[in-house]
Design a protein around this motif. Structure first.
Motif, PDB file in Angstrom:
ATOM      1  N   PRO A  31      12.453 -25.894  -8.051  1.00  0.00           N
ATOM      2  CA  PRO A  31      11.893 -24.667  -8.623  1.00  0.00           C
ATOM      3  C   PRO A  31      12.227 -23.389  -7.855  1.00  0.00           C
ATOM      4  N   LEU A  32      12.741 -23.513  -6.633  1.00  0.00           N
ATOM      5  CA  LEU A  32      12.986 -22.319  -5.818  1.00  0.00           C
ATOM      6  C   LEU A  32      14.460 -21.995  -5.640  1.00  0.00           C
ATOM      7  N   GLY A  33      15.349 -22.793  -6.181  1.00  0.00           N
ATOM      8  CA  GLY A  33      16.773 -22.504  -6.025  1.00  0.00           C
ATOM      9  C   GLY A  33      17.626 -23.463  -6.830  1.00  0.00           C
ATOM     10  N   SER A  34      18.851 -23.062  -7.082  1.00  0.00           N
ATOM     11  CA  SER A  34      19.782 -23.937  -7.797  1.00  0.00           C
ATOM     12  C   SER A  34      20.353 -24.972  -6.824  1.00  0.00           C
ATOM     13  N   GLN A  35      21.094 -25.925  -7.370  1.00  0.00           N
ATOM     14  CA  GLN A  35      21.710 -26.970  -6.550  1.00  0.00           C
ATOM     15  C   GLN A  35      23.062 -27.302  -7.171  1.00  0.00           C
ATOM     16  N   VAL A  95      25.690 -27.684  -2.337  1.00  0.00           N
ATOM     17  CA  VAL A  95      25.165 -26.372  -1.980  1.00  0.00           C
ATOM     18  C   VAL A  95      23.721 -26.336  -2.456  1.00  0.00           C
ATOM     19  N   ASP A  96      22.812 -26.072  -1.527  1.00  0.00           N
ATOM     20  CA  ASP A  96      21.384 -26.180  -1.808  1.00  0.00           C
ATOM     21  C   ASP A  96      20.661 -25.013  -1.134  1.00  0.00           C
ATOM     22  N   ARG A  97      19.347 -24.989  -1.271  1.00  0.00           N
ATOM     23  CA  ARG A  97      18.506 -23.952  -0.683  1.00  0.00           C
ATOM     24  C   ARG A  97      17.671 -24.547   0.432  1.00  0.00           C
ATOM     25  N   SER A  98      17.533 -23.777   1.493  1.00  0.00           N
ATOM     26  CA  SER A  98      16.648 -24.119   2.601  1.00  0.00           C
ATOM     27  C   SER A  98      15.680 -22.964   2.772  1.00  0.00           C
ATOM     28  N   ASN A 102       7.799 -25.799  -1.345  1.00  0.00           N
ATOM     29  CA  ASN A 102       8.268 -27.069  -1.908  1.00  0.00           C
ATOM     30  C   ASN A 102       9.353 -26.790  -2.935  1.00  0.00           C
ATOM     31  N   ASN A 103      10.563 -27.258  -2.657  1.00  0.00           N
ATOM     32  CA  ASN A 103      11.677 -27.027  -3.576  1.00  0.00           C
ATOM     33  C   ASN A 103      12.135 -28.301  -4.255  1.00  0.00           C
ATOM     34  N   CYS A 104      11.278 -29.297  -4.355  1.00  0.00           N
ATOM     35  CA  CYS A 104      11.640 -30.512  -5.093  1.00  0.00           C
ATOM     36  C   CYS A 104      10.404 -31.092  -5.761  1.00  0.00           C
ATOM     37  N   ASP A 105      10.387 -31.020  -7.088  1.00  0.00           N
ATOM     38  CA  ASP A 105       9.351 -31.672  -7.885  1.00  0.00           C
ATOM     39  C   ASP A 105       9.965 -32.929  -8.477  1.00  0.00           C
TER      40      ASP A 105
END
Length: 121
Positions: A31-35, A95-98, A102-105
Motif C-alpha cells: 500500500p505504500l509503494g510500487s514493486q 525494485v521496492d520501497r523501504s 507496513n508496506n505488505c498486506d
C-alpha cells in the motif's frame, strides 16, 4: 503518501519453481509503494494479479505468462502473488520501497475461493 524516510531499494531475488498445478491460496499488496520485477535470465515467469480494493476478489484474479524479456511493475495497492518462476530456478532484479509503516498486506482466500493454476496443454 511518500514520507521523507522512504527510499527505493534494489535487490536480487532468487525464485524456485512451485509444483504444478499450483493452488493460489493468497495474494499480497504493497500500500505504500510500487514493486518491480525484472527477469535477469530471460526466462518467462507467471504473473497473478487482482484489481485494487480492500481485499482481492477470487473471481477477478487473472494469470499471465511473460515472454521473459520484459519487467513488470505492480502499482501501489495492486493485489498480486509473490513472484512465480516457471524454470526450476530463476533470478530477478527487484525494485521496492523501504521506510516506516507496513508496506505488505496479505489476504488468504477461503478454501472455496482458492484458484488452481495448471500449465496450458
Amino acid at each position: 503518501t511518500a514520507q521523507p524516510e522512504d527510499n527505493a531499494i534494489i535487490s536480487i531475488f532468487r525464485a524456485d519453481a512451485q509444483d504444478m498445478p499450483l493452488t493460489v491460496r493468497m495474494l499480497e499488496r504493497h500500500p505504500l509503494g510500487s514493486q518491480a520485477f525484472i527477469p535477469l535470465l530471460g526466462n518467462p515467469f507467471l504473473i497473478v494479479v487482482a484489481p485494487l480494493g480492500d481485499e482481492p476478489v477470487s473471481g477477478l484474479v487473472r494469470a499471465f505468462v511473460t515472454n521473459g524479456r520484459q519487467g513488470i511493475n505492480y502499482h501501489r495497492g495492486v493485489w498480486h502473488h509473490p513472484v512465480l518462476t516457471i524454470e526450476k530456478r530463476d533470478d530477478f532484479l527487484v525494485v521496492d520501497r523501504s521506510g516506516t509503516g507496513n508496506n505488505c498486506d496479505e489476504h488468504f482466500f477461503n478454501e472455496d475461493e482458492q484458484l488452481i493454476l495448471a500449465p496450458h496443454q
